[in-house]
Design a protein around this motif. Structure first.
Motif, PDB file in Angstrom:
ATOM      1  N   ALA A 155      20.698 -10.241 -42.122  1.00  0.00           N
ATOM      2  CA  ALA A 155      19.520  -9.651 -42.765  1.00  0.00           C
ATOM      3  C   ALA A 155      18.379  -9.485 -41.770  1.00  0.00           C
ATOM      4  O   ALA A 155      17.663  -8.472 -41.794  1.00  0.00           O
ATOM      5  CB  ALA A 155      19.083 -10.526 -43.944  1.00  0.00           C
ATOM      6  N   ILE A 156      18.197 -10.471 -40.902  1.00  0.00           N
ATOM      7  CA  ILE A 156      17.145 -10.368 -39.884  1.00  0.00           C
ATOM      8  C   ILE A 156      17.436  -9.210 -38.935  1.00  0.00           C
ATOM      9  O   ILE A 156      16.536  -8.444 -38.555  1.00  0.00           O
ATOM     10  CB  ILE A 156      17.022 -11.697 -39.115  1.00  0.00           C
ATOM     11  CG1 ILE A 156      16.506 -12.798 -40.046  1.00  0.00           C
ATOM     12  CG2 ILE A 156      16.095 -11.553 -37.911  1.00  0.00           C
ATOM     13  CD1 ILE A 156      16.562 -14.185 -39.443  1.00  0.00           C
ATOM     14  N   GLY A 157      18.707  -9.068 -38.541  1.00  0.00           N
ATOM     15  CA  GLY A 157      19.074  -7.947 -37.683  1.00  0.00           C
ATOM     16  C   GLY A 157      18.818  -6.603 -38.338  1.00  0.00           C
ATOM     17  O   GLY A 157      18.301  -5.671 -37.701  1.00  0.00           O
ATOM     18  N   LEU A 158      19.169  -6.489 -39.623  1.00  0.00           N
ATOM     19  CA  LEU A 158      18.916  -5.244 -40.355  1.00  0.00           C
ATOM     20  C   LEU A 158      17.420  -4.958 -40.425  1.00  0.00           C
ATOM     21  O   LEU A 158      16.986  -3.812 -40.223  1.00  0.00           O
ATOM     22  CB  LEU A 158      19.501  -5.342 -41.761  1.00  0.00           C
ATOM     23  CG  LEU A 158      19.199  -4.169 -42.710  1.00  0.00           C
ATOM     24  CD1 LEU A 158      19.765  -2.865 -42.145  1.00  0.00           C
ATOM     25  CD2 LEU A 158      19.758  -4.456 -44.100  1.00  0.00           C
ATOM     26  N   ALA A 159      16.629  -5.989 -40.710  1.00  0.00           N
ATOM     27  CA  ALA A 159      15.177  -5.804 -40.766  1.00  0.00           C
ATOM     28  C   ALA A 159      14.636  -5.347 -39.409  1.00  0.00           C
ATOM     29  O   ALA A 159      13.737  -4.500 -39.343  1.00  0.00           O
ATOM     30  CB  ALA A 159      14.502  -7.105 -41.198  1.00  0.00           C
ATOM     31  N   GLY A 160      15.184  -5.903 -38.335  1.00  0.00           N
ATOM     32  CA  GLY A 160      14.738  -5.497 -37.009  1.00  0.00           C
ATOM     33  C   GLY A 160      15.035  -4.034 -36.723  1.00  0.00           C
ATOM     34  O   GLY A 160      14.200  -3.306 -36.171  1.00  0.00           O
ATOM     35  N   VAL A 161      16.229  -3.567 -37.110  1.00  0.00           N
ATOM     36  CA  VAL A 161      16.592  -2.164 -36.897  1.00  0.00           C
ATOM     37  C   VAL A 161      15.692  -1.248 -37.721  1.00  0.00           C
ATOM     38  O   VAL A 161      15.172  -0.231 -37.222  1.00  0.00           O
ATOM     39  CB  VAL A 161      18.074  -1.944 -37.258  1.00  0.00           C
ATOM     40  CG1 VAL A 161      18.409  -0.459 -37.244  1.00  0.00           C
ATOM     41  CG2 VAL A 161      18.977  -2.697 -36.287  1.00  0.00           C
ATOM     42  N   LEU A 162      15.477  -1.593 -38.991  1.00  0.00           N
ATOM     43  CA  LEU A 162      14.612  -0.776 -39.843  1.00  0.00           C
ATOM     44  C   LEU A 162      13.185  -0.755 -39.315  1.00  0.00           C
ATOM     45  O   LEU A 162      12.500   0.280 -39.391  1.00  0.00           O
ATOM     46  CB  LEU A 162      14.639  -1.308 -41.274  1.00  0.00           C
ATOM     47  CG  LEU A 162      15.969  -1.182 -42.016  1.00  0.00           C
ATOM     48  CD1 LEU A 162      15.892  -1.854 -43.374  1.00  0.00           C
ATOM     49  CD2 LEU A 162      16.367   0.284 -42.167  1.00  0.00           C
ATOM     50  N   PHE A 163      12.738  -1.870 -38.783  1.00  0.00           N
ATOM     51  CA  PHE A 163      11.385  -1.917 -38.219  1.00  0.00           C
ATOM     52  C   PHE A 163      11.273  -0.983 -37.022  1.00  0.00           C
ATOM     53  O   PHE A 163      10.280  -0.252 -36.877  1.00  0.00           O
ATOM     54  CB  PHE A 163      11.037  -3.348 -37.822  1.00  0.00           C
ATOM     55  CG  PHE A 163       9.669  -3.486 -37.216  1.00  0.00           C
ATOM     56  CD1 PHE A 163       8.555  -3.656 -38.020  1.00  0.00           C
ATOM     57  CD2 PHE A 163       9.483  -3.431 -35.836  1.00  0.00           C
ATOM     58  CE1 PHE A 163       7.291  -3.769 -37.467  1.00  0.00           C
ATOM     59  CE2 PHE A 163       8.236  -3.549 -35.275  1.00  0.00           C
ATOM     60  CZ  PHE A 163       7.129  -3.721 -36.093  1.00  0.00           C
ATOM     61  N   LEU A 164      12.265  -1.006 -36.142  1.00  0.00           N
ATOM     62  CA  LEU A 164      12.224  -0.140 -34.963  1.00  0.00           C
ATOM     63  C   LEU A 164      12.228   1.332 -35.367  1.00  0.00           C
ATOM     64  O   LEU A 164      11.508   2.149 -34.772  1.00  0.00           O
ATOM     65  CB  LEU A 164      13.411  -0.447 -34.050  1.00  0.00           C
ATOM     66  CG  LEU A 164      13.391  -1.808 -33.340  1.00  0.00           C
ATOM     67  CD1 LEU A 164      14.672  -2.015 -32.550  1.00  0.00           C
ATOM     68  CD2 LEU A 164      12.168  -1.921 -32.427  1.00  0.00           C
ATOM     69  N   ILE A 165      13.021   1.676 -36.383  1.00  0.00           N
ATOM     70  CA  ILE A 165      13.031   3.061 -36.857  1.00  0.00           C
ATOM     71  C   ILE A 165      11.679   3.425 -37.454  1.00  0.00           C
ATOM     72  O   ILE A 165      11.130   4.496 -37.192  1.00  0.00           O
ATOM     73  CB  ILE A 165      14.160   3.264 -37.880  1.00  0.00           C
ATOM     74  CG1 ILE A 165      15.524   3.077 -37.204  1.00  0.00           C
ATOM     75  CG2 ILE A 165      14.066   4.642 -38.521  1.00  0.00           C
ATOM     76  CD1 ILE A 165      16.693   3.123 -38.164  1.00  0.00           C
ATOM     77  N   GLY A 166      11.132   2.512 -38.256  1.00  0.00           N
ATOM     78  CA  GLY A 166       9.843   2.781 -38.885  1.00  0.00           C
ATOM     79  C   GLY A 166       8.700   2.882 -37.906  1.00  0.00           C
ATOM     80  O   GLY A 166       7.675   3.510 -38.196  1.00  0.00           O
ATOM     81  N   ALA A 167       8.847   2.277 -36.736  1.00  0.00           N
ATOM     82  CA  ALA A 167       7.779   2.319 -35.737  1.00  0.00           C
ATOM     83  C   ALA A 167       7.771   3.613 -34.945  1.00  0.00           C
ATOM     84  O   ALA A 167       6.814   3.894 -34.218  1.00  0.00           O
ATOM     85  CB  ALA A 167       7.919   1.130 -34.782  1.00  0.00           C
ATOM     86  N   LEU A 168       8.836   4.442 -35.071  1.00  0.00           N
ATOM     87  CA  LEU A 168       8.899   5.687 -34.315  1.00  0.00           C
ATOM     88  C   LEU A 168       7.904   6.701 -34.862  1.00  0.00           C
ATOM     89  O   LEU A 168       7.793   6.872 -36.081  1.00  0.00           O
ATOM     90  CB  LEU A 168      10.310   6.266 -34.382  1.00  0.00           C
ATOM     91  CG  LEU A 168      11.416   5.446 -33.715  1.00  0.00           C
ATOM     92  CD1 LEU A 168      12.759   6.085 -33.995  1.00  0.00           C
ATOM     93  CD2 LEU A 168      11.169   5.320 -32.224  1.00  0.00           C
TER      94      LEU A 168
END
Length: 741
Positions: free
Chosen positions: A309-322
């Motif tokens: 779940a933490i890994g998924l949140a990290g990926v979504l965060f990186l996408i959202g930061a673009l």
């Protein structure tokens, strides 16, 4: 209470209503598609807010108060002037929180529900509409804003602190409130009402928690960036509205500093010198991971699925930061700067997240300041970025960089376009300004070329379900798994003590844990031993002997900490000189009942016996004499040393049937092996406890107790002496009969 709820719902609806107004950043102009009617959206947001309110009320008193909460409740009962004085020199708190709590306690009482309701549930619920509005201010996308609000509703970290009376829910509310009203001021610089609301919220935040400085600082860092980007150096001609906004904005900051300056002066010493002993230095990478884990699933990180779940949140965060936008929002050439606005919104969001964390990291080299809970003000911003990542995926379209250069040749050296800066004021941009805008989105050009931003809509929905499921599962553990409880069961422990307490009982705790006096509520005499953390063993022994004097029984809550009663001297003294009667365990804590020396000497069965080497048995006590085969013999022996010993003798205890058969035995050094006789002081009285197990095959009948001493090195027993100091036996039979049913 009903009036307060009505006021709360009124302000919630006001926040939601404000979200529907046309809100734009200083360089936003385009009006997004409206896919949900305002009435429907209002109901959706009200429902989300009510769900958040219900979750934060659910099982609000199921767990005991934490130490900080209990301390706040006790501390707030002090006179107002004492609170302010202590906040200046002892406690690192601004005065508003505890002074507000002081008057609230006078109205609603000091129950766990009342203080958590006001200081946790209400601000924690208000974070939901504020998060929605902040997302709407930045990106003006209903789906994204609703996703952010939904994630804030179920976020385990926000929920955890919204059920806590300490001021972290207030910190989160004020921090996001400062950002929301700052953006609204930037959109509508002519409104003095919005400006004063921003000033008031900022000042209230400063007087509530020092870490609102970081949100205020991040907002002003962005304002400074806008100030320079509105200058001619960036290729723009400053509009009158922009000049007015700059003047009013920086005037507002001066007003804030002036209104807060009295407390700056009063608290300067404690703020600049105080160091939290429990905060340690953390590398920046560790800070990022700890924040990601806490902000996404909090307690769920303990589970195996938590890493996923933490890994998924990290990926979504990186996408959202673009800094990207959906193609379907593209407009004709003269409106292309809409993309710049999206870039700016993304940059603003990341500055507000990472600038405070970076400052905290730099500050840790001077003195440690970082702890996850102190950065709770970042959580709404994190959730907006997370929601944006999900929204970008769910849009099911390619994301690409629109051309910032008009393909039609322009013979004029300077092109004029309608960029719609504040209130649609015409803006002039030259070739240098065009190049500057293009450079700001180089990252998006790169990601667009490699096709990283082409994803399918089902993946977006799956990501939303997975991250929501992880948060809800973490909340489930928090509500129903005792291992996830935020504090030990202090309430249950103190209820047990009060239920079984007698007259002349004393309550002792050996660490300044505020929950003990809070739940005791003056029902039993209570003392903290040792009274401070710099006493040596001799001083602690003197304090303990003096403290229990005049009482018949002692309830002791042992809390051994590395910086208070480090060697457990209070527990050690009680085990050696008081008679332990009972030990009751609760979640993550326990309590021990002792008879004081005065009391056990009254209840002792006297049987004076002298062993060789000057060891004297004064008597004994057996708790129960009628037992079953699965019971133990609870035996207390009372020794006294007549001199210093060179050999540490072992005590043996035997349960013997009338036919001489052995059916129970326990041997160890005195006091459960913790107090060898070589350490006894001449004249010292020692309480030596034994729990002798009886063999399960022991037949019913009468049994005797035999005790004695032997040298563990040789196995030779120490003789028992008569009145003339002559050996008469190698053991002594206690004058008690044990009956086995």
């Amino acid at each position: 209470m009903l009036i307060l709820i009505d006021v709360f719902l009124f302000f919630t609806h006001w926040f939601i209503f404000c979200s529907h107004s046309e809100i734009m950043l200083p360089c936003q102009s385009m009006k997004p598609r409206i896919t949900i009617s305002k009435i429907s959206l209002s109901w959706i947001l009200i429902i989300l807010t009510l769900i958040a309110f219900g979750l934060r009320l659910y099982r609000l008193e199921a767990t005991s108060l934490r130490g900080d909460e209990a301390f706040d409740s006790i501390y707030a009962t002090l006179p107002i002037l004492d609170i302010i004085e202590q906040n200046r020199f002892i406690q690192t708190y601004p005065p508003l929180y505890h002074t507000t709590l002081h008057f609230w306690l006078m109205i609603a009482g000091n129950s766990a529900f009342s203080i958590r309701w006001l200081m946790g549930v209400i601000p924690g619920t208000l974070v939901i509409p504020l998060t929605y509005q902040l997302a709407h201010l930045l990106f003006r996308r209903q789906k994204l804003s609703l996703l952010a609000a939904w994630l804030a509703v179920i976020n385990p970290y926000l929920l955890w602190w919204s059920q806590d009376a300490h001021f972290y829910a207030l910190l989160s509310m004020f921090a996001v409130g400062i950002t929301v009203f700052a953006l609204r001021v930037w959109h509508k610089p002519s409104s003095w009402l919005l400006l004063w609301l921003y000033i008031i919220i900022t000042v209230l935040g400063f007087y509530t928690h020092y870490f609102t400085y970081f949100s205020w600082g991040a907002v002003n860092l962005i304002a400074l960036w806008f100030t320079f980007n509105w200058s001619d150096k960036a290729g723009f001609v400053m509009s009158n509205q922009g000049l007015m906004l700059q003047k009013k904005w920086w005037l507002a900051q001066i007003i804030i500093v002036v209104l807060y300056s009295p407390w700056i002066y009063l608290s300067l010493w404690i703020v600049t010198t105080y160091i939290e002993p429990w905060i340690e230095f953390a590398p920046f990478v560790e800070i990022l991971y700890r924040n990601l884990a806490a902000y996404s699933i909090h307690l769920g990180q303990r589970e195996a699925w938590g890493i996923v779940a933490i890994g998924l949140a990290g990926v979504l965060f990186l996408i959202g930061a673009l800094p990207v936008r959906p193609d379907r929002f593209r407009k004709p050439v003269r409106s292309e700067p809409r993309f710049l606005k999206t870039c700016q919104a993304s940059i603003i969001l990341q500055v507000m997240i990472f600038a405070p964390l970076f400052v905290l990291y730099i500050a840790t080299y001077i003195r440690p300041l970082y702890d996850e809970k102190l950065t709770i003000f970042v959580v709404p911003l994190f959730l907006i970025t997370l929601a944006r990542g999900i929204d970008l995926i769910m849009s099911n379209s390619n994301y690409s960089l629109p051309s910032l250069v008009d393909p039609t040749p322009d013979p004029s050296p300077t092109r004029i376009r309608e960029y719609d800066f504040p209130h649609h004021s015409p803006t002039r941009i030259g070739v240098e300004g065009e190049q500057l805008l293009s450079n700001k989105c180089m990252a998006v050009q790169f990601f667009g070329k490699i096709g990283l931003l082409t994803v399918a809509k089902p993946i977006g929905y799956l990501s939303l379900m997975l991250i929501s499921g992880a948060m809800l599962l973490s909340n489930y553990h928090y509500f129903f798994n005792p291992d996830y409880a935020k504090s030990p069961d202090w309430h249950g422990l103190m209820n047990y003590v009060h239920t079984h307490a007698q007259a002349d009982d004393l309550l002792i705790y050996n660490f300044p844990e505020p929950t003990i006096p809070y739940y005791n509520d003056d029902r039993l005499p209570i003392i903290l031993l040792p009274s401070n953390d710099d006493l040596d063993q001799t001083q602690i022994v003197i304090e303990t002997e003096k403290g229990i004097g005049g009482y018949r029984r002692v309830w002791f809550v042992p809390l051994v900490k590395s910086w208070w009663d480090t060697n457990a001297d209070v527990l050690t003294w009680l085990n050696r000189h008081a008679d332990r009667q009972e030990e009751k365990f609760f979640r993550d804590t326990h309590v021990i009942l002792y008879l004081t020396p005065t009391t056990w000497q009254e209840k002792m069965i006297s049987q004076p016996t002298l062993f060789a080497e000057g060891i004297r048995l004064h008597g004994f006590h057996v708790a129960e004499t009628d037992l079953s085969s699965d019971d133990v013999v609870d035996l207390s022996l009372y020794w006294q040393a007549e001199r210093v010993f060179d050999i540490s003798y072992t005590v043996f205890t035997h349960v013997i049937r009338t036919d001489g058969q052995l059916y129970g035995q326990w041997d160890n050094l005195p006091v459960s092996g913790t107090y060898p006789m070589t350490e006894w002081a001449p004249g010292e009285m020692i309480v030596d406890k034994y729990e002798i197990p009886i063999n399960t095959y022991a037949p019913a009948g009468n049994y005797r107790l035999l005790i004695g001493l032997y040298n563990p090195a040789t196995g030779v027993r120490l003789p028992v002496l008569d009145a003339e100091d002559k050996p008469i036996n190698d053991h002594v039979q206690l004058s008690v009969k044990i009956t086995l049913q």
